[in-house]
Design a protein around this motif. Sequence first.
Motif, mmCIF file in Angstrom:
data_model
loop_
_atom_site.group_PDB
_atom_site.id
_atom_site.type_symbol
_atom_site.label_atom_id
_atom_site.label_comp_id
_atom_site.label_asym_id
_atom_site.label_seq_id
_atom_site.Cartn_x
_atom_site.Cartn_y
_atom_site.Cartn_z
ATOM 1 N N GLN A 73 0.835 -1.198 0.000
ATOM 2 C CA GLN A 73 0.000 0.000 0.000
ATOM 3 C C GLN A 73 0.870 1.248 0.000
ATOM 4 O OE1 GLN A 73 -2.436 -0.090 3.530
ATOM 5 N NE2 GLN A 73 -0.701 -0.339 4.907
ATOM 6 N N SER A 74 0.264 2.370 -0.345
ATOM 7 C CA SER A 74 0.972 3.651 -0.385
ATOM 8 C C SER A 74 0.532 4.508 0.790
ATOM 9 C CB SER A 74 0.665 4.387 -1.694
ATOM 10 O OG SER A 74 1.134 3.650 -2.807
ATOM 11 N N ARG A 75 1.497 5.147 1.426
ATOM 12 C CA ARG A 75 1.231 6.000 2.584
ATOM 13 C C ARG A 75 1.860 7.372 2.364
ATOM 14 N NH1 ARG A 75 0.450 3.389 7.545
ATOM 15 N NH2 ARG A 75 1.819 4.909 8.545
ATOM 16 N N PRO A 76 1.247 8.445 2.904
ATOM 17 C CA PRO A 76 1.857 9.778 2.763
ATOM 18 C C PRO A 76 3.226 9.827 3.421
ATOM 19 C CG PRO A 76 0.011 9.811 4.317
ATOM 20 C CD PRO A 76 -0.015 8.483 3.637
ATOM 21 N N VAL A 77 4.156 10.506 2.767
ATOM 22 C CA VAL A 77 5.518 10.561 3.279
ATOM 23 C C VAL A 77 5.607 11.349 4.583
ATOM 24 C CG1 VAL A 77 6.180 12.601 1.926
ATOM 25 C CG2 VAL A 77 7.919 10.947 2.590
ATOM 26 N N GLY A 78 4.709 12.330 4.776
ATOM 27 C CA GLY A 78 4.724 13.123 6.004
ATOM 28 C C GLY A 78 4.760 14.613 5.703
ATOM 29 N N VAL A 79 5.302 15.383 6.617
ATOM 30 C CA VAL A 79 5.365 16.836 6.442
ATOM 31 C C VAL A 79 6.271 17.161 5.257
ATOM 32 C CG1 VAL A 79 6.065 19.026 7.477
ATOM 33 C CG2 VAL A 79 4.929 17.287 8.880
ATOM 34 N N ALA A 80 5.763 17.983 4.341
ATOM 35 C CA ALA A 80 6.502 18.333 3.134
ATOM 36 C C ALA A 80 6.858 19.814 3.134
ATOM 37 C CB ALA A 80 5.681 17.990 1.890
ATOM 38 N N ALA A 81 8.126 20.114 2.903
ATOM 39 C CA ALA A 81 8.591 21.491 2.733
ATOM 40 C C ALA A 81 8.576 21.810 1.240
ATOM 41 C CB ALA A 81 9.995 21.651 3.293
ATOM 42 N N HIS B 4 14.476 20.056 10.780
ATOM 43 C CA HIS B 4 13.329 19.737 11.650
ATOM 44 C C HIS B 4 13.075 18.224 11.606
ATOM 45 C CE1 HIS B 4 9.312 19.701 13.360
ATOM 46 N NE2 HIS B 4 9.481 20.960 13.723
ATOM 47 N N PRO B 5 12.923 17.578 12.752
ATOM 48 C CA PRO B 5 12.803 16.113 12.767
ATOM 49 C C PRO B 5 11.551 15.566 12.097
ATOM 50 C CG PRO B 5 12.375 17.048 14.943
ATOM 51 C CD PRO B 5 12.926 18.152 14.105
ATOM 52 N N ASP B 6 10.533 16.406 11.910
ATOM 53 C CA ASP B 6 9.283 15.926 11.328
ATOM 54 C C ASP B 6 9.154 16.203 9.832
ATOM 55 O OD1 ASP B 6 8.248 14.907 13.772
ATOM 56 O OD2 ASP B 6 7.764 16.955 14.388
ATOM 57 N N VAL B 7 10.076 16.947 9.265
ATOM 58 C CA VAL B 7 10.029 17.221 7.823
ATOM 59 C C VAL B 7 10.610 16.022 7.096
ATOM 60 C CG1 VAL B 7 10.909 18.670 5.955
ATOM 61 C CG2 VAL B 7 10.082 19.726 8.062
ATOM 62 N N ARG B 8 9.797 15.361 6.277
ATOM 63 C CA ARG B 8 10.202 14.134 5.607
ATOM 64 C C ARG B 8 10.372 14.304 4.097
ATOM 65 N NH1 ARG B 8 12.170 11.320 9.705
ATOM 66 N NH2 ARG B 8 10.684 11.100 11.423
ATOM 67 N N LYS B 9 10.022 15.479 3.590
ATOM 68 C CA LYS B 9 10.037 15.686 2.140
ATOM 69 C C LYS B 9 10.401 17.129 1.850
ATOM 70 C CE LYS B 9 8.976 15.153 -2.275
ATOM 71 N NZ LYS B 9 9.580 14.149 -3.163
ATOM 72 N N ILE B 10 11.251 17.337 0.844
ATOM 73 C CA ILE B 10 11.446 18.680 0.314
ATOM 74 C C ILE B 10 11.215 18.647 -1.186
ATOM 75 C CG2 ILE B 10 13.962 18.377 0.111
ATOM 76 C CD1 ILE B 10 14.086 21.508 0.602
ATOM 77 N N SER B 11 10.425 19.591 -1.669
ATOM 78 C CA SER B 11 10.201 19.775 -3.098
ATOM 79 C C SER B 11 10.603 21.201 -3.427
ATOM 80 C CB SER B 11 8.731 19.529 -3.446
ATOM 81 O OG SER B 11 8.504 19.749 -4.819
ATOM 82 N N PHE B 12 11.612 21.327 -4.273
ATOM 83 C CA PHE B 12 12.198 22.641 -4.574
ATOM 84 C C PHE B 12 12.163 22.902 -6.065
ATOM 85 C CE2 PHE B 12 16.135 24.837 -5.984
ATOM 86 C CZ PHE B 12 15.901 26.094 -5.426
ATOM 87 N N ILE C 268 18.628 12.309 5.340
ATOM 88 C CA ILE C 268 18.066 11.458 4.270
ATOM 89 C C ILE C 268 16.611 11.869 4.015
ATOM 90 C CG2 ILE C 268 17.987 9.119 3.336
ATOM 91 C CD1 ILE C 268 20.713 9.916 4.401
ATOM 92 N N VAL C 269 16.407 13.147 3.740
ATOM 93 C CA VAL C 269 15.066 13.667 3.462
ATOM 94 C C VAL C 269 14.723 13.405 1.998
ATOM 95 C CG1 VAL C 269 13.633 15.746 3.367
ATOM 96 C CG2 VAL C 269 15.249 15.430 5.252
ATOM 97 N N ASN C 270 13.570 12.815 1.779
ATOM 98 C CA ASN C 270 13.060 12.561 0.430
ATOM 99 C C ASN C 270 13.054 13.877 -0.357
ATOM 100 O OD1 ASN C 270 11.118 12.287 -1.734
ATOM 101 N ND2 ASN C 270 10.355 10.447 -0.748
ATOM 102 N N SER C 271 13.656 13.889 -1.551
ATOM 103 C CA SER C 271 13.868 15.151 -2.268
ATOM 104 C C SER C 271 13.375 15.097 -3.709
ATOM 105 C CB SER C 271 15.368 15.510 -2.281
ATOM 106 O OG SER C 271 15.881 15.621 -0.974
#
Length: 501
Positions: free
Chosen positions: A157-165, A242-250, A268-271
Amino acid sequence: MSPHSTRPGTPHGTPVTVPGSWHPRGAVFVAGQWRDGHGGDVVVDDPATAQVLATLKGADAADVTAAADAAQAAGAAWAATAPRRRSEILRAVFEAMHARSDEIAELITAENGKSLADSLAEVTYAAEFFRWFSEEAVRTHGGFGVAPAGGTRTLVQSRPVGVAALVTPWNFPAAMVTRKIAPALAAGCTVVVKPPAETPLTSLFIAELIDDVLRDAGMEAGIVNVVPSDDSAMVGTTLLAHPDVRKISFTGSTRVGRILLAQAAERIVNSSMELGGNAPFVVTDTADVDAAVAGAMIAKFRNGGQACTAANRFHVHRDVHDEFVEKFAARIAALNVGPGASGAEIGPMVSAKARDSIAEVVDAAVADGARIHTTAPVPEGAGYWYPPTLLTGVSPDAAIVQHELFGPVAPVIVFDDVEEMIAHANSTEMGLAGYVYDRDLARAMRIAERLEIGMIGINRGLVSDPAAPFGGTKQSGLGREGAREGMDAFLETQYLSIAWE
């Protein structure tokens, strides 16, 4: 355009002269609350007049941390919201954007400078991301089957990665933020948006619009947070630490993308990175020259050339070079350059720095042997004006074609041999967009397939589409936005092994 007005209590006590009846209720939006930030001033200019539109009190590190905390606090409930419900909310945002499209377009033109026609087209494009991802929200990947060895069942299954910057640029202030917010929300992520200091007002408007829809739907605060700042490095560093940021999209320059990727590596933040471009525009010996000129006007001069997908260098076969240049020059000379709100086709550059940078590059190209063939007239007086310019006699290895221009300058390179042209087109480290014109579609596709480029327009001067994967190769970025891939970027795969015997 509606009359300008001043709203009491605007941020930092400074009059805000943006068009229409809307005015920002604060510079920072965190956990459903508008307020001034605690950082430096974010000064927003009207590029057509060089006058200040607004001065906002931007975020400091504590404000950014609070935004990430708010997104984390709202995350579990939003992720647990049924996909159909999230879909309906995104569809409502799409409809709300269309209902207020004129207001958004006027705001884009005021702070970005682009023509009102370009701004209206951008709003339509920006809103479409909410419609597209409202439809994708109910189609998350999954699977179920018998393990090959037997005895267990495999559930994926697919789950949201978490907080996204989400860090966005100034050139498309509506579309770049919706292209990130819409898939993130569809996937079940909460977000912190860092809008550009040059054009933060559009992001604030859209955030307020989304918040209204979320409130009407009974959602808790903190799903969408916005932290404008004049210190982009501080915001990026704070979010990635920030420990809760799991994604950055720039979306932005390759230089800044490298910095953010290095920082993301620490945790190792998903980028996802949509970086610079250097798009070749190829006109072969058997191209329809009139069609190529029409496409060149779109590919080069949409948004005044301030687009990562803009044609950056024109490779034109010698057999059609003179005809192409003559017709292209006539179209360029006829361009109406002026304030975007006045109906002009081309507005100013976004800042004095941007204008001066383009001038330096063109001056260097002329010193290197290029010729200014044609320019369009520009207004006199205040404003960050640079004339649409056609350069000829440009060498394929000239400095001007090695870097992204980000302005209304079209360098033309003549070629005789297709193999050499392809080699020159691939000689840059960028590979975002490109364009190929040839009456022979099969030949055009063969050329396109040899270009080291993520998106190629064949016999058309526009490649962007919310339903298509947007992104590049090499140093033009990582990942894709839009299409199915755009939502996948905000999802993680989880596998459950279930005992069955």
